[in-house]
Design an enzyme around this catalytic site. Structure first.
Site, PDB file in Angstrom:
ATOM      1  N   THR A 279     -55.239  -3.604  15.515  1.00 22.21           N
ATOM      2  CA  THR A 279     -54.583  -2.599  16.034  1.00 22.21           C
ATOM      3  C   THR A 279     -55.409  -1.174  15.654  1.00 22.21           C
ATOM      4  OG1 THR A 279     -52.527  -3.621  16.148  1.00 22.21           O
ATOM      5  CG2 THR A 279     -52.416  -1.087  16.155  1.00 22.21           C
TER       6      THR A 279
ATOM      7  N   SER B 140     -56.044  -9.985  14.749  1.00 20.41           N
ATOM      8  CA  SER B 140     -56.074 -10.983  13.680  1.00 20.41           C
ATOM      9  C   SER B 140     -55.658 -12.045  13.431  1.00 20.41           C
ATOM     10  CB  SER B 140     -55.551 -10.128  12.399  1.00 20.41           C
ATOM     11  OG  SER B 140     -54.101  -9.836  12.193  1.00 20.41           O
TER      12      SER B 140
ATOM     13  N   THR C  78     -53.152  -6.225  11.163  1.00 17.14           N
ATOM     14  CA  THR C  78     -52.383  -6.230   9.911  1.00 17.14           C
ATOM     15  C   THR C  78     -51.444  -7.599  10.043  1.00 17.14           C
ATOM     16  OG1 THR C  78     -50.413  -5.324  11.273  1.00 17.14           O
ATOM     17  CG2 THR C  78     -51.945  -3.871   9.837  1.00 17.14           C
ATOM     18  N   ASP C  79     -51.406  -8.392  11.164  1.00 16.25           N
ATOM     19  CA  ASP C  79     -50.730  -9.524  11.328  1.00 16.25           C
ATOM     20  C   ASP C  79     -50.920 -10.713  10.401  1.00 16.25           C
ATOM     21  OD1 ASP C  79     -49.475  -8.450  13.480  1.00 16.25           O
ATOM     22  OD2 ASP C  79     -50.036  -9.482  15.087  1.00 16.25           O
TER      23      ASP C  79
HETATM   24  N1  ASP Z   1     -50.117  -5.877  15.119  1.00 13.27           N
HETATM   25  C1  ASP Z   1     -51.489  -6.309  14.742  1.00 13.27           C
HETATM   26  C2  ASP Z   1     -52.193  -5.208  14.080  1.00 13.27           C
HETATM   27  O1  ASP Z   1     -51.392  -4.482  13.200  1.00 13.27           O
HETATM   28  C3  ASP Z   1     -52.179  -6.920  15.740  1.00 13.27           C
HETATM   29  C4  ASP Z   1     -53.492  -7.580  14.751  1.00 13.27           C
HETATM   30  O2  ASP Z   1     -52.947  -8.102  13.818  1.00 13.27           O
HETATM   31  O3  ASP Z   1     -54.515  -7.754  15.310  1.00 13.27           O
HETATM   32  O4  ASP Z   1     -53.050  -5.048  13.755  1.00 13.27           O
END
Ligand code: ASP
Length: 326
Positions: free
Chosen positions: A14, A58, A90-91
């Site tokens: 993100t 991710s 963050t995932d």
């Molecule tokens: N929601 C995720 C982020 O916070 C998307 C990911 O992990 O790529 O980055």
């Protein structure tokens, strides 16, 4: 005075996301070089080498790619960087942090960060998180702390951090122990001393497969019964409570544990597994007798990473020493 060297790698997530066209969903398109433009202050703190190693959500990172990122980060340290920062989604941040932490054999900090709001959204948190992560990576107090996650003004140790909220800015926490530290007015305050880390050798194999199954009420055992036939090399179960499974799983686990390593963790999200409290069939005492190992404080996902790495360097016989707290 010459500024210290800092290395930054962008992997996507993100923090690197933006919509191509109005009305479309965001995707990872922003390079590390462009991310740096959002933190001009960094130029007064460090000489930065930034590279874009990937632009992925991710969820699509994998262990082989992470090994190449690790080797890039180690090279940066050998070239004189005082620390390394990696930006990513963050995932899966709690898993990548654990993966790197089991393998990071430098005193210099490796710091992971990301964002909960995409780059063009109001109040985007990416630039603040990136600058905080760089401050942590540059700080002498961050040495010998292994891999850390910096998000929303907090510093979390890789060994305990979890993503505990899907969309909130405060998405990461370290259950039971709390954050390792925090940033206040740009200064770093550690709340806990560094802990002893056990670093693993690099895996020589990367084709091993570790299954992760979650126990749930009234679940059948069909998938479990097929684990050996499906040629998995290890199994982690996210068990109920202190590490428990239904009765109809217990016998199957005994058979599986005779062939491949089995770890029982807790699906609760906080707290350790038990060792010697419950004596019912499918309870931890029964499962230990049947050959399973209890994960202790490691959550199921982190336990799966540990087992993948141990099998990859043929050290699975040392599982117990990596699961114990001492
Ligand atoms: N929601 C995720 C982020 O916070 C998307 C990911 O992990 O790529 O980055």
């Amino acid at each position: 005075m010459e500024l210290p060297k800092l290395a930054i790698a962008a992997l996507g997530g993100t923090v690197s996301m933006q919509a191509m066209n109005a009305g479309e969903g965001v995707t990872p398109i922003i390079s590390g070089e462009v991310l740096l433009d959002s933190v001009p202050e960094l130029a007064t703190l460090a000489r930065v080498n930034v590279e874009t190693l990937g632009l992925l959500p991710s969820a699509s990172l994998d262990f082989e790619f992470l090994l190449s990122v690790l080797s890039w980060a180690s090279f940066q340290i050998r070239q004189g960087a005082v620390g390394v920062v990696i930006t990513q989604g963050t995932d899966t941040l709690e898993e990548t942090a654990t993966f790197f932490d089991f393998l990071w054999d430098h005193d210099q900090p490796l710091v992971l960060t990301g964002a909960m709001r995409s780059a063009a959204s109001a109040g985007a948190d990416g630039p603040a998180n990136l600058l905080d992560a760089c401050r942590v990576a540059l700080a002498a107090q961050s040495r010998q702390r292994g891999v850390q996650v910096v998000m929303n003004g907090q510093i979390h140790s890789a060994s305990v951090v979890r993503k505990t909220d899907s969309l909130a800015l405060q998405a990461f926490s370290s259950p039971i122990v709390g954050p390792a530290g925090m940033l206040v007015e740009n200064a770093i305050h550690y709340l806990h001393p560094p802990t002893q880390r056990k670093v693993l050798p690099l895996p020589q194999h990367t084709t091993q497969r570790i299954a992760l199954l979650e126990a749930s009420l009234s679940a059948d055992s069909l998938m479990l019964e097929n684990i050996i036939e499906l040629a998995y090399d290890g199994l982690v179960i996210a068990g109920f409570g202190a590490g428990h499974v239904p009765e109809n799983w217990a016998g199957v686990i005994e058979t599986i544990a005779g062939t491949i390593p089995v770890i029982i963790a807790t699906r609760t999200g906080s707290g350790p597994t038990a060792q010697s409290t419950y004596g019912f069939m499918g309870g931890e005492m029964d499962l230990i007798r049947k050959g399973a190992s209890m994960a202790g404080f490691l959550c199921p996902r982190k336990a799966r990473i540990l087992l993948w790495l141990l099998v990859g360097c043929q050290q699975q016989h040392r599982l117990a020493s990596y699961l114990s707290k001492d």
